[in-house]
Scaffold this active site. Sequence first.
Site, PDB file in Angstrom:
ATOM      1  N   CYS A 132      19.779  24.080   2.083  1.00 16.54           N
ATOM      2  CA  CYS A 132      20.270  22.692   2.190  1.00 16.54           C
ATOM      3  C   CYS A 132      19.367  21.786   3.026  1.00 16.54           C
ATOM      4  O   CYS A 132      19.084  20.646   2.642  1.00 16.54           O
ATOM      5  CB  CYS A 132      21.688  22.681   2.762  1.00 16.54           C
ATOM      6  SG  CYS A 132      21.995  23.897   4.050  1.00 16.54           S
ATOM      7  N   HIS A 252      24.222  17.123   7.038  1.00 22.41           N
ATOM      8  CA  HIS A 252      23.101  17.512   7.912  1.00 22.41           C
ATOM      9  C   HIS A 252      22.242  16.280   8.205  1.00 22.41           C
ATOM     10  O   HIS A 252      21.991  15.462   7.316  1.00 22.41           O
ATOM     11  CB  HIS A 252      22.195  18.530   7.218  1.00 22.41           C
ATOM     12  CG  HIS A 252      22.776  19.901   7.080  1.00 22.41           C
ATOM     13  ND1 HIS A 252      23.975  20.285   7.617  1.00 22.41           N
ATOM     14  CD2 HIS A 252      22.266  21.016   6.465  1.00 22.41           C
ATOM     15  CE1 HIS A 252      24.199  21.566   7.334  1.00 22.41           C
ATOM     16  NE2 HIS A 252      23.177  22.031   6.629  1.00 22.41           N
TER      17      HIS A 252
HETATM   18  O1  L14 Z   1      20.058  29.495   3.056  1.00 25.01           O
HETATM   19  O2  L14 Z   1      24.436  28.122   8.137  1.00 25.01           O
HETATM   20  O3  L14 Z   1      21.429  28.551   1.711  1.00 25.01           O
HETATM   21  O4  L14 Z   1      24.135  26.018   7.708  1.00 25.01           O
HETATM   22  C1  L14 Z   1      22.592  27.406   3.960  1.00 25.01           C
HETATM   23  C2  L14 Z   1      23.542  27.130   5.082  1.00 25.01           C
HETATM   24  C3  L14 Z   1      21.683  29.341   5.216  1.00 25.01           C
HETATM   25  C4  L14 Z   1      22.646  29.022   6.352  1.00 25.01           C
HETATM   26  C5  L14 Z   1      21.157  28.972   2.832  1.00 25.01           C
HETATM   27  C6  L14 Z   1      23.909  27.203   7.482  1.00 25.01           C
HETATM   28  C7  L14 Z   1      22.189  28.849   3.900  1.00 25.01           C
HETATM   29  C8  L14 Z   1      22.950  27.544   6.385  1.00 25.01           C
END
Ligand code: L14
Length: 351
Positions: A132, A252
């Site tokens: 993300c 985010h």
């Molecule tokens: O790699 O904890 O798709 O915010 C995305 C969310 C890894 C952890 C990924 C988090 C996840 C991330």
Amino acid sequence: MSQQNGFHVAVVGATGAVGQQMIQTLMNENFPIKKLSLLSSARSAGKKVDVNGQEITIQEAKPESFEGVDIALFSAGGSVSKELAPEAVKRGAIVVDNTSAFRMDENTPLVVPEVNEADLYKHNGIIANPNCSTIQMVVALEPIRRKYGLKKVIVSTYQAVSGAGAAAVEELKKQTKSIINEEKYEANILPVKSDKKHYQIAFNAIPQIDRFQDNGFTFEEIKMMNETKKIMHMPELPVAATCVRLPVAVGHSESVYFEIEAQDVSASNIKALLNDAPGIVLQDDPENQIYPMPADCVGKKEVFVGRIRKDLDVTRGFHMWVVSDNLLKGAAWNSVQIAERLVELGLVKSK
Ligand code: L14
């Protein structure tokens, strides 16, 4: 739903924070679906989900579940993808995988449509959806790379708890309430459920997302660094990330510093460029205190960019602030967008 000449679509991880958004996004986009299979672990199988007024029972995901499926969207964790994505491909499905299982695999394209759509042509059955934090950053950087060249990127993230799943959002809410009421509270999930220690996220900032590597970076930071180079086809690009968790539910934010190749470029040049770029909404008017914030981007598909300014010491250095809904462009929407592009490019055939 139920369009006759649509596709048989499967969502794997249908009860998760991202899975729910995938279903919602497929509906909002009016994706051509003739049949929708909702799959999950044995734990959630049997649950019923309402999709546009139609009740669908969640089935346990097994290799046979993919019989007849045209497009499978996976978001049920890396181990599920490793086991079942190849089974889906074997049965003729095209997989869009939102886990880190295949992202760095040489034979798997890692795609953000605004950036590297052409990589879809190279697929071998699986297309990986990036992390993300990576997605929203490369959407903002790509127009700059194309026009002015990119020399270096340094990013700090301010990440929402929903990235760690629905349970992490619950934990944030419970802790916040308890702390306000001066009651005892627990921390069981963040920063990483399976790691040794857990810290409060309410009224806090945690500089750890995912586990640490021996080099001092966390896996989330390494993912951002590696994935950015792969998506932009710039293996040599210096990229450094620091990823921080904030007590924000969804959205985010990122402070991105970048250096360009071209000389004599102004902040207004960059603003004009991003104002016309696909998938971006420019919110940059300091005089009127206009800049992107997560609270404003929840439920929206675009990447919001603001605070664009030239560094005061480095002539080719710039700063910007990039915000997006981590569950949508960061996950569900990017996956559905990939599926839409596959259909439009004729890369998926209905069985
Ligand atoms: O790699 O904890 O798709 O915010 C995305 C969310 C890894 C952890 C990924 C988090 C996840 C991330």
